[in-house]
Write a protein that holds these residues in place. Structure first.
Motif, mmCIF file in Angstrom:
data_model
loop_
_atom_site.group_PDB
_atom_site.id
_atom_site.type_symbol
_atom_site.label_atom_id
_atom_site.label_comp_id
_atom_site.label_asym_id
_atom_site.label_seq_id
_atom_site.Cartn_x
_atom_site.Cartn_y
_atom_site.Cartn_z
ATOM 1 N N ARG A 159 -84.896 -5.810 27.089
ATOM 2 C CA ARG A 159 -84.511 -7.135 26.595
ATOM 3 C C ARG A 159 -85.566 -7.766 25.702
ATOM 4 N NH1 ARG A 159 -81.274 -6.163 30.280
ATOM 5 N NH2 ARG A 159 -79.247 -7.162 30.424
ATOM 6 N N ASN A 162 -84.962 -6.822 21.752
ATOM 7 C CA ASN A 162 -84.180 -7.704 20.868
ATOM 8 C C ASN A 162 -84.400 -9.174 21.217
ATOM 9 O OD1 ASN A 162 -82.694 -7.805 23.196
ATOM 10 N ND2 ASN A 162 -80.792 -7.068 22.303
ATOM 11 N N LEU A 176 -84.119 -10.924 23.805
ATOM 12 C CA LEU A 176 -83.322 -11.680 24.774
ATOM 13 C C LEU A 176 -84.281 -12.248 25.821
ATOM 14 C CD1 LEU A 176 -80.177 -9.413 25.336
ATOM 15 C CD2 LEU A 176 -80.284 -11.590 24.135
ATOM 16 N N ARG A 222 -81.638 -13.722 14.445
ATOM 17 C CA ARG A 222 -80.200 -13.460 14.454
ATOM 18 C C ARG A 222 -79.851 -12.340 13.478
ATOM 19 N NH1 ARG A 222 -79.370 -19.081 14.709
ATOM 20 N NH2 ARG A 222 -78.588 -19.152 12.582
ATOM 21 N N ARG A 235 -81.062 -9.037 14.920
ATOM 22 C CA ARG A 235 -80.229 -8.574 16.036
ATOM 23 C C ARG A 235 -78.934 -7.940 15.551
ATOM 24 N NH1 ARG A 235 -80.825 -13.833 19.889
ATOM 25 N NH2 ARG A 235 -82.562 -13.140 21.172
ATOM 26 N N GLN A 236 -78.448 -8.374 14.396
ATOM 27 C CA GLN A 236 -77.224 -7.761 13.872
ATOM 28 C C GLN A 236 -77.422 -6.282 13.582
ATOM 29 O OE1 GLN A 236 -75.923 -10.157 10.580
ATOM 30 N NE2 GLN A 236 -75.588 -11.958 11.859
ATOM 31 N N MET A 289 -76.324 -3.219 21.100
ATOM 32 C CA MET A 289 -76.688 -3.135 22.521
ATOM 33 C C MET A 289 -75.437 -2.916 23.360
ATOM 34 S SD MET A 289 -79.092 -5.745 24.666
ATOM 35 C CE MET A 289 -79.928 -5.239 26.167
ATOM 36 N N PHE A 307 -74.051 -2.462 27.604
ATOM 37 C CA PHE A 307 -74.456 -3.008 28.894
ATOM 38 C C PHE A 307 -73.822 -2.258 30.054
ATOM 39 C CE2 PHE A 307 -74.418 -6.202 25.618
ATOM 40 C CZ PHE A 307 -75.623 -6.871 25.789
ATOM 41 N N ASN A 339 -69.558 -6.216 29.365
ATOM 42 C CA ASN A 339 -69.576 -7.537 28.740
ATOM 43 C C ASN A 339 -68.613 -7.666 27.566
ATOM 44 O OD1 ASN A 339 -71.500 -8.190 30.577
ATOM 45 N ND2 ASN A 339 -73.226 -7.979 29.183
ATOM 46 N N LEU A 340 -67.376 -7.237 27.784
ATOM 47 C CA LEU A 340 -66.352 -7.431 26.759
ATOM 48 C C LEU A 340 -65.702 -8.802 26.975
ATOM 49 C CD1 LEU A 340 -64.656 -3.921 26.923
ATOM 50 C CD2 LEU A 340 -66.477 -4.689 25.396
ATOM 51 N N PRO A 359 -68.606 -8.883 16.483
ATOM 52 C CA PRO A 359 -69.900 -8.903 15.784
ATOM 53 C C PRO A 359 -69.755 -9.018 14.268
ATOM 54 C CG PRO A 359 -69.442 -6.724 16.682
ATOM 55 C CD PRO A 359 -68.426 -7.647 17.258
ATOM 56 N N ARG A 392 -68.262 -1.665 19.472
ATOM 57 C CA ARG A 392 -68.707 -3.012 19.132
ATOM 58 C C ARG A 392 -70.185 -3.008 18.712
ATOM 59 N NH1 ARG A 392 -68.603 -7.637 23.733
ATOM 60 N NH2 ARG A 392 -70.329 -6.380 24.501
ATOM 61 N N ASP A 451 -69.321 -15.620 32.650
ATOM 62 C CA ASP A 451 -70.360 -14.649 32.977
ATOM 63 C C ASP A 451 -71.515 -14.709 31.963
ATOM 64 O OD1 ASP A 451 -71.842 -12.464 33.631
ATOM 65 O OD2 ASP A 451 -70.194 -11.023 33.520
ATOM 66 N N GLY A 489 -73.485 -12.502 31.254
ATOM 67 C CA GLY A 489 -73.528 -11.249 30.497
ATOM 68 C C GLY A 489 -72.825 -11.366 29.147
ATOM 69 N N LEU A 490 -71.737 -12.144 29.117
ATOM 70 C CA LEU A 490 -70.999 -12.310 27.857
ATOM 71 C C LEU A 490 -71.837 -13.071 26.838
ATOM 72 C CD1 LEU A 490 -67.407 -13.220 29.086
ATOM 73 C CD2 LEU A 490 -68.279 -11.026 28.305
ATOM 74 N N GLU A 550 -75.090 -13.199 26.832
ATOM 75 C CA GLU A 550 -76.175 -12.294 26.441
ATOM 76 C C GLU A 550 -75.686 -11.284 25.399
ATOM 77 O OE1 GLU A 550 -77.686 -9.537 29.384
ATOM 78 O OE2 GLU A 550 -79.681 -10.377 29.084
ATOM 79 N N ALA A 551 -74.481 -10.756 25.620
ATOM 80 C CA ALA A 551 -73.927 -9.787 24.664
ATOM 81 C C ALA A 551 -73.773 -10.432 23.292
ATOM 82 C CB ALA A 551 -72.586 -9.258 25.160
ATOM 83 N N GLN A 567 -75.404 -12.985 22.133
ATOM 84 C CA GLN A 567 -76.744 -13.199 21.569
ATOM 85 C C GLN A 567 -77.311 -11.907 20.987
ATOM 86 O OE1 GLN A 567 -78.531 -14.960 25.099
ATOM 87 N NE2 GLN A 567 -78.992 -16.811 23.929
ATOM 88 N N SER A 568 -77.051 -10.802 21.692
ATOM 89 C CA SER A 568 -77.582 -9.520 21.214
ATOM 90 C C SER A 568 -76.966 -9.118 19.874
ATOM 91 C CB SER A 568 -77.354 -8.420 22.255
ATOM 92 O OG SER A 568 -76.040 -7.916 22.173
ATOM 93 N N MET A 569 -75.812 -9.712 19.541
ATOM 94 C CA MET A 569 -75.190 -9.410 18.242
ATOM 95 C C MET A 569 -75.664 -10.362 17.162
ATOM 96 S SD MET A 569 -71.334 -9.055 19.511
ATOM 97 C CE MET A 569 -71.055 -8.390 21.127
ATOM 98 N N GLY A 570 -76.502 -11.302 17.540
ATOM 99 C CA GLY A 570 -77.005 -12.252 16.563
ATOM 100 C C GLY A 570 -76.152 -13.511 16.456
ATOM 101 N N ALA A 571 -75.381 -13.815 17.503
ATOM 102 C CA ALA A 571 -74.535 -15.010 17.473
ATOM 103 C C ALA A 571 -75.383 -16.278 17.544
ATOM 104 C CB ALA A 571 -73.554 -14.982 18.643
#
Lengths: 342, 236
Positions: free
Chosen positions: A49, A52, A54, A78, A81-82, A86, A88, A92-93, A106, A153, B133, B135-136, B138-139, B141-145
């Motif tokens: 973590r 990136n 987090l 940001r 990170r694109q 990542m 999980f 985390n869908l 994304p 994704r 959740d 986790g969502l 975090e996911a 954020q990991s995409m740059g949101a």
């Protein structure tokens, strides 16, 4: 590709400080699959973590393609990170979106024009083998299918790096295998660098090029997977390897008499062999050239990524001097010899 | 049932024409209640939804963590919510007069109804969004949101079924509040029940009012449950 130097992370909770990462340094090369293995609580989640951001590291530096990511402002982060995908453990869908729209997500964030984004999503769903599931909601998918969506994704913005956070830990062994195969294919096809964390040595064995063992917030051992498998340096690494390859020596072997019935000396050795040397007739050469008899007590051959890798426990019987010469010979053939009992 | 509906519809033109302080019929009173409740629910979401989002996202460890903002807004919300509505209604009469010009009538009632509902809505929204959740987030954020991406594309869409149920709860609450407002001249079924039913001993009007209120509440709840279930079943 990634250079981590002296990375430290301390969590502050009321009344105490928890050291999650203690001066961690490691390098990940472009195009390789790098695995970090550790037990839960060892710090591996925190480590991945931090890459990136987090988690914000307390100290240390992380260079990705030469850029110091720890000093990035929000906007730079940001954008960075694109380009870092990542996946999980729990996928985390978004339950509110179909498979197609989950992969689209994304691309919306990166403001990719709708038309081009749609084409990319279709291509990615074909790549992960879910072209027929585009309109389905995640709740209707199996765990393995969900992770495939997660992978599609993560790849949507053409990342240069893929982080896998226990990506197969919630899956059954067969599904784990198929997801690992998919990751290996992606690594080949897209020349994508993959950094994964796991507590499962099978994952390391099946797809990783290099591995780092993390224990108690520190990297205790790192190197090529084959080297670590054939010659582990730390108890932690040895115990992880023993979960997938049996290295235990049955107790009765260690209690055999030191000389045989005729008074000849015996030695118990373990021979580890990797790749090509597995094909050479070294044992018969040993018998012919040194008049040393070899009694095979125990052996196994495994595959580490695509390389055969084996262990053989031998009892050598012969004159003392010849035994030593024989062992030297085996070593000269590139075999790793461990004398278990002289 | 159809008679009730046709009766109500027949009263609709009268509702638009009347200037009477006390509604002249059950039909007019019902339309007044619907009008008050619909407007105050709508406006309270315009303010309550963002407030709820701010309460969630400024919480510790969340995407816009800000202890100061979170605590100040949280205590304002608690403060308003701890005042009983009937007192709140009287307390803000000067403000109502300032905004509408008079403290009496359906339009005037919308002011206290809305102001009392905003903190309620904010807490409902907060509870719904807290369920999402981590986790969502975090996911994403990991995409740059960005924070806005996460609010608009993750938190609100994911919480939609429970947000819709929240709208139903708010509406039902406001039906109750509007009856209280009715007693101090707010119009609608509350005024009708109080002046005709209570002060003039017209039991029939009292009972009809009760039945209409029950039907309104049932209808809103069924609509909310139905919509929420439809979304949830699609995702299941």
């Amino acid at each position: 590709m990634i250079e981590i130097k002296d990375l430290t992370k301390i969590y502050h909770v009321p009344g105490q400080e928890i050291l999650a990462l203690d001066n961690v340094s490691l390098c990940v090369k472009k195009g390789e699959i790098f695995g970090i293995i550790g037990l839960s609580g060892a710090g591996k989640s925190t480590l991945i973590r931090c890459i990136n951001m987090l988690e914000k590291p307390t100290a240390g530096s992380i260079l990705i393609d030469g850029q110091e990511i720890t000093t990035f402002n929000n906007k730079q982060l940001r954008l960075a990170r694109q380009k870092i995908g990542m996946i999980f453990q729990h996928f985390n869908l978004l339950s509110s979106r179909t498979v197609f729209d989950n992969v689209m997500f994304p691309l919306e964030i990166a403001k990719v024009p709708r038309g081009e984004a749609g084409k990319r999503v279709t291509g990615l769903l074909e790549l992960v083998g879910l072209a027929d599931k585009t309109k389905v909601y995640p709740a209707q998918l199996s765990g393995g299918q969900k992770q495939r969506v997660g992978i599609a994704r993560a790849l949507a913005n053409h990342p240069k790096l893929l982080l896998c956070d226990e990506a197969t830990s919630a899956l059954d062994p067969q599904t784990t295998r198929s997801i690992l195969e998919l990751l290996k294919d992606i690594n080949h096809q897209l020349n994508l660098t993959i950094l994964l964390i796991t507590h499962d040595m099978n994952v390391i064995r099946q797809i990783c090029d290099r591995v780092a063992v993390i224990d108690n917030s520190r990297i205790v051992e790192a190197g090529d997977v084959l080297d670590v498998f054939s010659n582990p340096q730390t108890p932690t690494a040895r115990s992880f390897i023993s979960t997938v390859i049996n290295r235990e020596i049955p107790a009765e072997l260690l209690h055999r008499p030191e000389t045989d019935n005729n008074g000849a000396a015996t030695k118990l050795i373990r021979v580890s062999f990797i790749g090509a040397s597995a094909g050479e007739p070294v044992i018969s050469s040993l018998v012919q050239k040194y008049a040393v008899h070899a009694n095979i007590l125990y052996g196994n051959i495994d595959r580490v990524k695509d390389t055969p890798f084996g262990n053989l426990t031998l009892e050598l019987i012969g004159e003392s001097a010849k035994l030593d010469a024989g062992i030297d010979y085996l070593q000269s053939r590139g075999l790793n010899i461990e004398v278990l009992k002289a | 049932m159809t008679e009730i509906i046709s009766g109500l519809l027949a009263g609709l033109p009268a509702f638009f024409e009347t200037n009477a302080w006390v509604p002249e019929s059950v039909a007019i009173a019902t339309w007044e209640t619907i009008y008050m409740v619909a407007f105050s629910t709508g406006i309270s979401y315009v303010f309550g939804l963002p407030l709820g989002v701010i309460l969630v996202t400024t919480d510790e460890g969340h995407i816009l963590a800000n202890k100061g903002v979170n605590q100040i807004l949280g205590s304002i919300v608690n403060m308003v919510r701890s005042i009983p509505f009937i007192i709140f209604l009287i307390l803000i009469i000067p403000l109502t007069r300032l905004i509408v010009g008079t403290p009496i009538g359906t339009i005037a009632s919308i002011v206290p109804l809305t102001l009392a509902a905003i903190p309620f809505v904010a807490r409902l929204v907060e509870t719904a969004l807290k369920e999402i959740d981590r986790g969502l987030i975090e996911a994403a954020q990991s995409m740059g949101a960005s924070a806005w991406d996460i609010i608009a594309k993750v938190l609100i869409p994911e919480a939609k079924p429970s947000l819709i149920l929240g709208v139903a709860i708010t509406t039902i609450n406001l039906v109750g509040y509007s009856a209280m407002a009715g007693i101090v001249g707010g119009g609608g079924l509350g005024t009708l029940a109080y002046y005709y039913g209570y002060q003039r001993y017209e039991d029939v009007i009292m009972w009809v009012t009760v039945v209409v209120l029950i039907l309104l509440v049932q209808g809103v709840q069924m609509l909310g449950d139905g919509l929420a279930a439809r979304i949830a079943s699609k995702r299941r």
